[in-house]
Each structure stands twice: as C-alpha cells, then as structure tokens.
Design a protein around this motif. Structure first.
Motif, PDB file in Angstrom:
ATOM      1  N   MET A   1       0.845  -1.208   0.000  1.00  0.00           N
ATOM      2  CA  MET A   1       0.000   0.000   0.000  1.00  0.00           C
ATOM      3  C   MET A   1       0.868   1.241   0.000  1.00  0.00           C
ATOM      4  SD  MET A   1      -2.786   1.215   2.866  1.00  0.00           S
ATOM      5  CE  MET A   1      -1.534   1.322   4.134  1.00  0.00           C
ATOM      6  N   SER A   2       0.639   2.147  -0.895  1.00  0.00           N
ATOM      7  CA  SER A   2       1.389   3.395  -0.928  1.00  0.00           C
ATOM      8  C   SER A   2       0.988   4.282   0.230  1.00  0.00           C
ATOM      9  CB  SER A   2       1.120   4.130  -2.258  1.00  0.00           C
ATOM     10  OG  SER A   2       1.608   5.454  -2.210  1.00  0.00           O
ATOM     11  N   GLU A   3       1.977   4.991   0.769  1.00  0.00           N
ATOM     12  CA  GLU A   3       1.722   5.861   1.911  1.00  0.00           C
ATOM     13  C   GLU A   3       0.805   7.009   1.539  1.00  0.00           C
ATOM     14  OE1 GLU A   3       4.917   6.708   4.886  1.00  0.00           O
ATOM     15  OE2 GLU A   3       4.789   8.690   3.997  1.00  0.00           O
ATOM     16  N   HIS A   4       0.726   7.327   0.233  1.00  0.00           N
ATOM     17  CA  HIS A   4      -0.008   8.520  -0.166  1.00  0.00           C
ATOM     18  C   HIS A   4      -1.292   8.219  -0.942  1.00  0.00           C
ATOM     19  CE1 HIS A   4       3.470  10.749   1.198  1.00  0.00           C
ATOM     20  NE2 HIS A   4       4.246  10.070   0.391  1.00  0.00           N
ATOM     21  N   THR A   5      -1.532   6.967  -1.299  1.00  0.00           N
ATOM     22  CA  THR A   5      -2.700   6.653  -2.121  1.00  0.00           C
ATOM     23  C   THR A   5      -3.773   5.885  -1.361  1.00  0.00           C
ATOM     24  OG1 THR A   5      -1.623   4.638  -2.936  1.00  0.00           O
ATOM     25  CG2 THR A   5      -1.344   6.651  -4.234  1.00  0.00           C
ATOM     26  N   GLY A   6      -3.538   5.526  -0.126  1.00  0.00           N
ATOM     27  CA  GLY A   6      -4.551   4.827   0.643  1.00  0.00           C
ATOM     28  C   GLY A   6      -4.505   3.332   0.433  1.00  0.00           C
ATOM     29  N   LEU A   7      -5.628   2.677   0.671  1.00  0.00           N
ATOM     30  CA  LEU A   7      -5.697   1.220   0.589  1.00  0.00           C
ATOM     31  C   LEU A   7      -5.596   0.740  -0.860  1.00  0.00           C
ATOM     32  CD1 LEU A   7      -6.895   1.879   3.438  1.00  0.00           C
ATOM     33  CD2 LEU A   7      -8.427  -0.053   3.109  1.00  0.00           C
TER      34      LEU A   7
ATOM     35  N   GLN B   1      -7.052  -4.584  -0.455  1.00  0.00           N
ATOM     36  CA  GLN B   1      -7.344  -4.197   0.923  1.00  0.00           C
ATOM     37  C   GLN B   1      -8.730  -3.572   1.038  1.00  0.00           C
ATOM     38  OE1 GLN B   1      -3.851  -1.748   1.387  1.00  0.00           O
ATOM     39  NE2 GLN B   1      -2.936  -3.206   2.833  1.00  0.00           N
ATOM     40  N   ALA B   2      -9.072  -2.716   0.076  1.00  0.00           N
ATOM     41  CA  ALA B   2     -10.386  -2.072   0.089  1.00  0.00           C
ATOM     42  C   ALA B   2     -11.500  -3.107  -0.040  1.00  0.00           C
ATOM     43  CB  ALA B   2     -10.483  -1.041  -1.032  1.00  0.00           C
ATOM     44  N   ALA B   3     -11.290  -4.110  -0.901  1.00  0.00           N
ATOM     45  CA  ALA B   3     -12.297  -5.161  -1.076  1.00  0.00           C
ATOM     46  C   ALA B   3     -12.430  -6.002   0.189  1.00  0.00           C
ATOM     47  CB  ALA B   3     -11.920  -6.054  -2.260  1.00  0.00           C
ATOM     48  N   LEU B   4     -11.315  -6.292   0.847  1.00  0.00           N
ATOM     49  CA  LEU B   4     -11.340  -7.061   2.093  1.00  0.00           C
ATOM     50  C   LEU B   4     -12.078  -6.293   3.179  1.00  0.00           C
ATOM     51  CD1 LEU B   4     -10.337  -9.578   3.658  1.00  0.00           C
ATOM     52  CD2 LEU B   4      -8.232  -8.294   4.159  1.00  0.00           C
ATOM     53  N   LYS B   5     -11.796  -5.017   3.277  1.00  0.00           N
ATOM     54  CA  LYS B   5     -12.446  -4.177   4.288  1.00  0.00           C
ATOM     55  C   LYS B   5     -13.945  -4.072   4.025  1.00  0.00           C
ATOM     56  CE  LYS B   5     -11.991   0.492   6.304  1.00  0.00           C
ATOM     57  NZ  LYS B   5     -11.905   0.054   7.724  1.00  0.00           N
ATOM     58  N   ARG B   6     -14.317  -3.891   2.755  1.00  0.00           N
ATOM     59  CA  ARG B   6     -15.734  -3.770   2.403  1.00  0.00           C
ATOM     60  C   ARG B   6     -16.472  -5.086   2.628  1.00  0.00           C
ATOM     61  NH1 ARG B   6     -20.148  -1.522   3.068  1.00  0.00           N
ATOM     62  NH2 ARG B   6     -21.688  -1.748   1.412  1.00  0.00           N
TER      63      ARG B   6
ATOM     64  N   THR C   1     -16.249   3.487  14.627  1.00  0.00           N
ATOM     65  CA  THR C   1     -15.198   3.608  15.630  1.00  0.00           C
ATOM     66  C   THR C   1     -13.858   3.691  14.915  1.00  0.00           C
ATOM     67  OG1 THR C   1     -14.301   2.694  17.683  1.00  0.00           O
ATOM     68  CG2 THR C   1     -14.821   1.124  15.924  1.00  0.00           C
ATOM     69  N   GLY C   2     -12.797   3.876  15.674  1.00  0.00           N
ATOM     70  CA  GLY C   2     -11.472   3.987  15.092  1.00  0.00           C
ATOM     71  C   GLY C   2     -10.486   4.465  16.147  1.00  0.00           C
ATOM     72  N   PRO C   3      -9.203   4.577  15.803  1.00  0.00           N
ATOM     73  CA  PRO C   3      -8.205   4.973  16.798  1.00  0.00           C
ATOM     74  C   PRO C   3      -8.442   6.354  17.387  1.00  0.00           C
ATOM     75  CG  PRO C   3      -7.286   4.993  14.573  1.00  0.00           C
ATOM     76  CD  PRO C   3      -8.602   4.301  14.482  1.00  0.00           C
ATOM     77  N   ALA C   4      -8.862   7.311  16.572  1.00  0.00           N
ATOM     78  CA  ALA C   4      -9.131   8.654  17.095  1.00  0.00           C
ATOM     79  C   ALA C   4     -10.371   8.654  17.984  1.00  0.00           C
ATOM     80  CB  ALA C   4      -9.300   9.640  15.943  1.00  0.00           C
TER      81      ALA C   4
ATOM     82  N   ASN D   1      -5.826   9.739  12.187  1.00  0.00           N
ATOM     83  CA  ASN D   1      -6.558   9.096  11.092  1.00  0.00           C
ATOM     84  C   ASN D   1      -5.694   8.933   9.843  1.00  0.00           C
ATOM     85  OD1 ASN D   1      -9.036   8.690  12.438  1.00  0.00           O
ATOM     86  ND2 ASN D   1      -9.620  10.816  12.098  1.00  0.00           N
ATOM     87  N   ARG D   2      -4.788   9.877   9.617  1.00  0.00           N
ATOM     88  CA  ARG D   2      -3.880   9.731   8.481  1.00  0.00           C
ATOM     89  C   ARG D   2      -2.975   8.512   8.681  1.00  0.00           C
ATOM     90  NH1 ARG D   2      -1.542  14.456   8.678  1.00  0.00           N
ATOM     91  NH2 ARG D   2       0.369  13.700   9.652  1.00  0.00           N
ATOM     92  N   GLU D   3      -2.470   8.342   9.890  1.00  0.00           N
ATOM     93  CA  GLU D   3      -1.639   7.173  10.206  1.00  0.00           C
ATOM     94  C   GLU D   3      -2.456   5.885  10.105  1.00  0.00           C
ATOM     95  OE1 GLU D   3       0.055   7.858  14.036  1.00  0.00           O
ATOM     96  OE2 GLU D   3       1.425   9.436  13.330  1.00  0.00           O
ATOM     97  N   TYR D   4      -3.731   5.951  10.474  1.00  0.00           N
ATOM     98  CA  TYR D   4      -4.597   4.771  10.372  1.00  0.00           C
ATOM     99  C   TYR D   4      -4.674   4.283   8.931  1.00  0.00           C
ATOM    100  CZ  TYR D   4      -8.939   2.212   9.656  1.00  0.00           C
ATOM    101  OH  TYR D   4      -9.857   1.284   9.247  1.00  0.00           O
ATOM    102  N   VAL D   5      -4.897   5.204   8.002  1.00  0.00           N
ATOM    103  CA  VAL D   5      -5.005   4.825   6.589  1.00  0.00           C
ATOM    104  C   VAL D   5      -3.667   4.299   6.080  1.00  0.00           C
ATOM    105  CG1 VAL D   5      -5.538   5.633   4.261  1.00  0.00           C
ATOM    106  CG2 VAL D   5      -6.839   6.524   6.201  1.00  0.00           C
ATOM    107  N   GLN D   6      -2.585   4.965   6.439  1.00  0.00           N
ATOM    108  CA  GLN D   6      -1.259   4.566   5.959  1.00  0.00           C
ATOM    109  C   GLN D   6      -0.854   3.187   6.477  1.00  0.00           C
ATOM    110  OE1 GLN D   6       0.965   7.892   7.455  1.00  0.00           O
ATOM    111  NE2 GLN D   6       0.710   9.117   5.601  1.00  0.00           N
ATOM    112  N   GLN D   7      -1.314   2.822   7.666  1.00  0.00           N
ATOM    113  CA  GLN D   7      -0.882   1.577   8.303  1.00  0.00           C
ATOM    114  C   GLN D   7      -2.009   0.558   8.421  1.00  0.00           C
ATOM    115  OE1 GLN D   7       0.756   2.879  12.063  1.00  0.00           O
ATOM    116  NE2 GLN D   7       2.022   4.434  11.082  1.00  0.00           N
ATOM    117  N   TRP D   8      -3.017   0.661   7.556  1.00  0.00           N
ATOM    118  CA  TRP D   8      -4.219  -0.159   7.708  1.00  0.00           C
ATOM    119  C   TRP D   8      -3.935  -1.653   7.631  1.00  0.00           C
ATOM    120  CZ3 TRP D   8      -6.685  -3.963   4.960  1.00  0.00           C
ATOM    121  CH2 TRP D   8      -7.949  -4.336   5.444  1.00  0.00           C
ATOM    122  N   SER D   9      -4.653  -2.418   8.469  1.00  0.00           N
ATOM    123  CA  SER D   9      -4.708  -3.875   8.354  1.00  0.00           C
ATOM    124  C   SER D   9      -6.023  -4.341   8.955  1.00  0.00           C
ATOM    125  CB  SER D   9      -3.533  -4.547   9.075  1.00  0.00           C
ATOM    126  OG  SER D   9      -3.721  -4.510  10.478  1.00  0.00           O
TER     127      SER D   9
END
Length: 204
Positions: A1-7, A11-16, A146-149, A182-190
């Motif tokens: 995952m690129s740090e600047h482009t998101g999931l 990853q997006a399909a898995l999350k959805r 919910t989320g880290p923030a 939230n920016r760190e959440y997207v960059q480090q998503w799992s």
C-alpha cells in the motif's frame, strides 16, 4: 500500500467485505433494539427518534448519517460541538450515549456503503471537506463508527467540559490531532488492527 494513495484494491475489497457481513449480522441481532430505542427516543424527545444529519464521507461526498436521537432542540444552543453537560441531552439520551445504543442505526449506513465499521468519524461539513495536501488521504476511506481517534477521544465531551472555549479547543487542538491519527490509520491499515479497534470499542 502506498503511503499517499490509501488502501490497495485488495485491501479495500477485504475491508468492504468484512463491513457487509458484519453489518448484515449486526442488524439481524440488534434490529429489535434499534426499533425499541427509536420508540423510546421519539417519546422522550417528542420528535422522530431517528436523528439524521449530513456528514462528509468518502472522497468528500456528503451523505446522511442515522443515529438514535438523544437531544431536544434548544434555541439557546445551536453549536454542533457537544459537551458532557449539554442541556440538550436528555437523561435517556445520556444512557443511549454511554451504552452506544445511539450509534446502532449507523449499521444501515455501513450496509449501504456510506460508512465502515472502522475509520475516521464522519464530520459535519466544514472540517474534513476542508482538509488539504496529504491530510486528504483520510477521505480515501469510508468514515467509521469507531477507530483509533474515536477511542482516544471517547471522553471528548468531558474533555470539552473542562475548557473555556469548547469550539475553539475542538477546532485548534482536538481536530488536528484526530487528523494526524486518522492519516496514520489509513497509511498503516490492516484488518487485524480493525478487529482490535472493534474489540476495544465493544469490550472496553
């Protein structure tokens, strides 16, 4: 995952996919509770027990979030920033907020693809849609229940009670910190981290 482009697409399909299964199961289990809370909130606030408000979602698109109504209207209080002693919150509404019952209708938003179980909380227009530069990475994912923030600021209303100007403190201190988290959440998503946030939300 690129740090600047998101999931990534995978990853997006898995999350959805997780959101779809979870929201469907959650609604089957809690539909009766949502209906009961709606009836009680309608009686308590003398308005429709569902509170619907425009929020900023993925890619900056505005959608209508659904919650159980916990406040009565007040001409003296028009701010969207809510403190712990906000006189608009009813006693029953305080219980719904503490138990997170007011959040349950957002399962419909998750099912419709407007929200996710985990992600940045959806803001009212004027906050997330005003993000610039790398911070707009946050808008590449669906907002979450919910989320880290959200977990860090789970006592946000009490915190705002302790400051002289809640609106200024929210705008100048809390919101920028949420953006960073939230920016760190997207960059480090799992998916594992998402499951952890859900666990901490339910079993805190």
């Amino acid at each position: 995952m690129s740090e600047h482009t998101g999931l990534s697409q995978t990853q997006a399909a898995l999350k959805r996919g997780f959101d779809l299964l979870g929201a469907a199961a959650g609604l089957l289990l809690t539909f009766w509770l949502i209906a009961l809370a709606w009836v009680l909130a309608t009686i308590d606030t003398r308005q429709n027990g569902f509170f619907v408000q425009e929020r900023v979602g993925r890619h900056g698109r505005v959608f209508r979030v659904v919650k159980i109504r916990t406040m009565r209207p007040s001409r003296a209080h028009t701010t969207t920033v809510t403190t712990g002693h906000d006189p608009r919150i009813t006693p029953l509404g305080r219980f719904f907020r503490r138990a997170k019952i007011d959040e349950l209708p957002q399962l419909f938003n998750v099912l419709m693809g407007q929200m996710s179980f985990v992600g940045p909380r959806p803001d009212v227009p004027g906050f997330a849609d005003a993000l610039e530069g790398e911070d707009r990475l946050i808008l590449s994912v669906r907002p979450g229940i919910t989320g880290p923030a959200t977990l860090k600021y789970r006592d946000e209303e009490s915190l705002l009670d302790s400051v002289e100007d809640p609106e200024a403190y929210n705008r100048e201190v809390i919101f920028p910190d949420k953006v960073r988290i939230n920016r760190e959440y997207v960059q480090q998503w799992s998916l594992g981290k998402d499951l952890g946030y859900i666990w901490r939300t339910v079993f805190r």
